[in-house]
Scaffold this active site. Structure first.
Site, PDB file in Angstrom:
ATOM      1  N   ASN A  90       0.754  -1.135  -0.166  1.00 44.74           N
ATOM      2  CA  ASN A  90      -0.030   0.205  -0.144  1.00 44.74           C
ATOM      3  C   ASN A  90       0.936   1.130  -0.040  1.00 44.74           C
ATOM      4  OD1 ASN A  90      -2.488   1.260  -0.247  1.00 44.74           O
ATOM      5  ND2 ASN A  90      -2.676   1.633   1.901  1.00 44.74           N
ATOM      6  N   TYR A 139       6.791   0.244   8.626  1.00 43.09           N
ATOM      7  CA  TYR A 139       6.141   1.391   8.311  1.00 43.09           C
ATOM      8  C   TYR A 139       7.230   2.480   7.857  1.00 43.09           C
ATOM      9  CZ  TYR A 139       3.704   5.764   8.826  1.00 43.09           C
ATOM     10  OH  TYR A 139       3.263   7.258   8.723  1.00 43.09           O
ATOM     11  N   LEU A 188      -1.756   8.638  21.256  1.00 38.80           N
ATOM     12  CA  LEU A 188      -1.746   8.901  22.697  1.00 38.80           C
ATOM     13  C   LEU A 188      -2.840   9.820  23.181  1.00 38.80           C
ATOM     14  CD1 LEU A 188      -0.582   8.663  25.520  1.00 38.80           C
ATOM     15  CD2 LEU A 188       1.001  10.332  25.389  1.00 38.80           C
ATOM     16  N   ARG A 280       7.222  -0.663  25.174  1.00 40.41           N
ATOM     17  CA  ARG A 280       6.947  -1.495  23.855  1.00 40.41           C
ATOM     18  C   ARG A 280       8.212  -1.391  23.102  1.00 40.41           C
ATOM     19  NH1 ARG A 280       1.793   1.987  22.044  1.00 40.41           N
ATOM     20  NH2 ARG A 280       3.737   3.583  21.915  1.00 40.41           N
ATOM     21  N   ASP A 283      10.050   1.617  20.699  1.00 43.49           N
ATOM     22  CA  ASP A 283       9.522   2.879  20.806  1.00 43.49           C
ATOM     23  C   ASP A 283      11.001   3.874  21.132  1.00 43.49           C
ATOM     24  OD1 ASP A 283       7.011   3.127  20.508  1.00 43.49           O
ATOM     25  OD2 ASP A 283       6.380   2.840  22.504  1.00 43.49           O
TER      26      ASP A 283
HETATM   27  N1  LIG Z   1      -1.407  10.497  11.925  1.00 41.28           N
HETATM   28  C1  LIG Z   1      -0.165  10.729  11.980  1.00 41.28           C
HETATM   29  O1  LIG Z   1       0.451  10.844  13.214  1.00 41.28           O
HETATM   30  C2  LIG Z   1       1.144  10.529  10.960  1.00 41.28           C
HETATM   31  C3  LIG Z   1       2.185  10.741  11.268  1.00 41.28           C
HETATM   32  C4  LIG Z   1       3.208  11.030  10.227  1.00 41.28           C
HETATM   33  C5  LIG Z   1       2.908  10.834   8.852  1.00 41.28           C
HETATM   34  N2  LIG Z   1       1.452  10.521   8.801  1.00 41.28           N
HETATM   35  C6  LIG Z   1       1.187  10.201   7.219  1.00 41.28           C
HETATM   36  O2  LIG Z   1       0.142  10.994   7.013  1.00 41.28           O
HETATM   37  C7  LIG Z   1      -0.739  10.286   6.005  1.00 41.28           C
HETATM   38  C8  LIG Z   1      -2.271  10.613   6.350  1.00 41.28           C
HETATM   39  O3  LIG Z   1      -2.287  10.031   7.656  1.00 41.28           O
HETATM   40  P1  LIG Z   1      -3.667  10.082   8.426  1.00 41.28           P
HETATM   41  O4  LIG Z   1      -3.449   9.906   9.874  1.00 41.28           O
HETATM   42  O5  LIG Z   1      -4.671  10.969   7.878  1.00 41.28           O
HETATM   43  O6  LIG Z   1      -4.278   8.455   8.224  1.00 41.28           O
HETATM   44  P2  LIG Z   1      -5.896   8.008   7.690  1.00 41.28           P
HETATM   45  O7  LIG Z   1      -5.697   6.523   7.827  1.00 41.28           O
HETATM   46  O8  LIG Z   1      -6.873   8.791   8.510  1.00 41.28           O
HETATM   47  O9  LIG Z   1      -5.761   8.603   6.316  1.00 41.28           O
HETATM   48  C9  LIG Z   1      -5.498   7.590   5.166  1.00 41.28           C
HETATM   49  C10 LIG Z   1      -6.310   7.772   4.115  1.00 41.28           C
HETATM   50  O10 LIG Z   1      -5.832   6.910   2.845  1.00 41.28           O
HETATM   51  C11 LIG Z   1      -7.048   6.415   2.427  1.00 41.28           C
HETATM   52  N3  LIG Z   1      -6.351   5.157   1.735  1.00 41.28           N
HETATM   53  C12 LIG Z   1      -5.344   4.306   2.355  1.00 41.28           C
HETATM   54  N4  LIG Z   1      -4.983   3.309   1.579  1.00 41.28           N
HETATM   55  C13 LIG Z   1      -5.563   3.749   0.257  1.00 41.28           C
HETATM   56  C14 LIG Z   1      -5.330   3.135  -1.035  1.00 41.28           C
HETATM   57  N5  LIG Z   1      -4.606   1.923  -1.295  1.00 41.28           N
HETATM   58  N6  LIG Z   1      -6.163   3.669  -2.003  1.00 41.28           N
HETATM   59  C15 LIG Z   1      -6.974   5.014  -1.741  1.00 41.28           C
HETATM   60  N7  LIG Z   1      -6.915   5.619  -0.616  1.00 41.28           N
HETATM   61  C16 LIG Z   1      -6.369   4.781   0.514  1.00 41.28           C
HETATM   62  C17 LIG Z   1      -7.875   5.828   3.653  1.00 41.28           C
HETATM   63  O11 LIG Z   1      -9.118   5.410   3.371  1.00 41.28           O
HETATM   64  C18 LIG Z   1      -7.635   7.182   4.543  1.00 41.28           C
HETATM   65  O12 LIG Z   1      -8.947   8.074   4.076  1.00 41.28           O
HETATM   66  C19 LIG Z   1      -0.206   8.908   5.730  1.00 41.28           C
HETATM   67  O13 LIG Z   1       0.570   8.796   4.639  1.00 41.28           O
HETATM   68  C20 LIG Z   1       0.641   8.580   6.989  1.00 41.28           C
HETATM   69  O14 LIG Z   1       1.613   7.608   6.986  1.00 41.28           O
HETATM   70  C21 LIG Z   1       0.450  10.262   9.686  1.00 41.28           C
END
Ligand SMILES: NC(=O)c1ccc[n+]([C@@H]2O[C@H](COP(=O)([O-])OP(=O)(O)OC[C@H]3O[C@@H](n4cnc5c(N)ncnc54)[C@H](O)[C@@H]3O)[C@@H](O)[C@H]2O)c1
Length: 327
Positions: A90, A139, A188, A280, A283
């Protein structure tokens, strides 16, 4: 200006989509809704409900697009250890599908959602963008591999890009109408909100013997609204001809787990139970960003960086939406 937002129905993507729409940008969202929610999207935004793995749908969604914000991914580091194939497929394979479609469609501007997880256990804090890249879980590896692919595509095919490495995304839309709604809750502050709302019995603190002043891990929490704003800054930067770049996005201030719990007790007024558990695996002790580069080159300044503001916004959302978006 027409922008394709992959993962635009998710937590951070939808916050950004709402800002883009407010700014008058035409937006197309491509999201398979695996963890996203249509209710997070503003009325009238075009949604292509498809997976990034579906190359034909990705190509079609790129029609007439000037720039891509690529949020779609699988995000839980713990799950990536037990189910790495899903993460490689993915996060990395699907990023290649997107990059190929962009090259073939002549779309040359990309903003990519990366993560502090690419740094692994840093040698020192605050972490700058030049720190060694040594992710400690699949990841982080899949995100780093995607960054490398973007770099190669940039050099060979002219994909102009900004890579944004977020630290711990937190908080919710200040309106209280939108916020995180993940089936698997691991962040958290979200877990504190669940405990304060009485939806779980207690909050677990993993590790109290770290070499930090209070023995618990230290993280840099960055408000989702500030993350969203950085994407608009990045689009402007690319639009103005800015060179390819990587930016950390954090507040530059670390808060321990105990700091966050104390803040959550105070903001919510609920003295929820806390259970101390062992560390964990994997971490890091302390992750704090230097975001000086984003400040200098993007003009980005967090405006909701105070921990009580982040927790207060999270609480407004969690208290008023016990079932999240309820979908
Ligand atoms: N949440 C955090 O703390 C954090 C920190 C660092 C980086 N990120 C990055 O930010 C981005 C968004 O994170 P988030 O917290 O909003 O996550 P989220 O799960 O809320 O959003 C991800 C979105 O992508 C969609 N999705 C996943 N796989 C897909 C696919 N194959 N095709 C189409 N849509 C797909 C999901 O349905 C969802 O709407 C990600 O790339 C994540 O790695 C998040």
């Amino acid at each position: 200006m027409r922008t394709l937002v992959t993962g635009g129905a998710g937590y951070i993507g939808s916050q950004t989509v709402r800002d883009l729409v407010t700014a008058g940008t035409e937006v197309v969202v491509l999201d398979d809704l695996s963890t996203g929610h249509t209710a997070a999207l503003p009325d009238g935004v075009a949604l292509v409900q498809a997976s990034l793995a579906d190359a034909a749908s990705v190509r079609a969604a790129l029609d007439g697009v000037d720039a891509v914000l690529h949020f779609a991914a699988s995000i839980e580091a713990g799950e990536s250890v037990t189910d790495p194939r899903r993460f490689w497929r993915n996060n990395t394979a699907n990023t290649l599908t997107l990059l190929d479609a962009m090259v073939d469609s002549g779309v040359h501007r990309l903003v990519f959602s990366s993560t502090a997880a690419v740094y692994g256990n840093p040698e020192s804090v605050p972490i700058t963008e030049d720190a060694p890249l040594r992710p400690t879980n699949p990841y982080g590896q899949t995100k780093l591999a995607s960054e490398m692919a973007i770099g190669d595509y940039a050099r060979a095919y002219g994909i102009r890009h900004v890579i944004l490495r977020y630290f711990n995304a937190a908080g919710a839309d200040p309106s209280g109408l939108h916020g995180p709604d993940h089936h698997h809750k691991t962040h958290l502050i979200t877990l504190c909100m669940e405990a304060a709302a009485g939806r779980v019995d207690s909050l677990s603190v993993f590790g109290t013997d770290y070499p930090t002043p209070d023995g618990t891990c230290i993280r840099d929490y960055i408000h989702v609204a500030d993350l969203a704003a950085a994407h608009l800054d990045a689009l402007r930067y690319l639009g103005a001809g800015g060179p390819d770049a990587v930016f950390n996005l954090g507040n530059g201030t670390g808060h321990s787990v105990r700091d966050v719990v104390a803040c959550a007790h105070e903001v919510t007024g609920v003295d929820f139970a806390v259970v101390e558990a062992s560390r964990r695996e994997g971490d890091p002790t302390e992750l704090v960003a230097s975001s000086e580069r984003a400040s200098a080159q993007l003009g980005w300044r967090p405006t909701r960086g105070d921990l009580a503001t982040i927790v207060g916004d999270a609480w407004r959302w969690h208290e008023s939406h016990p079932r999240g978006y309820g979908e």
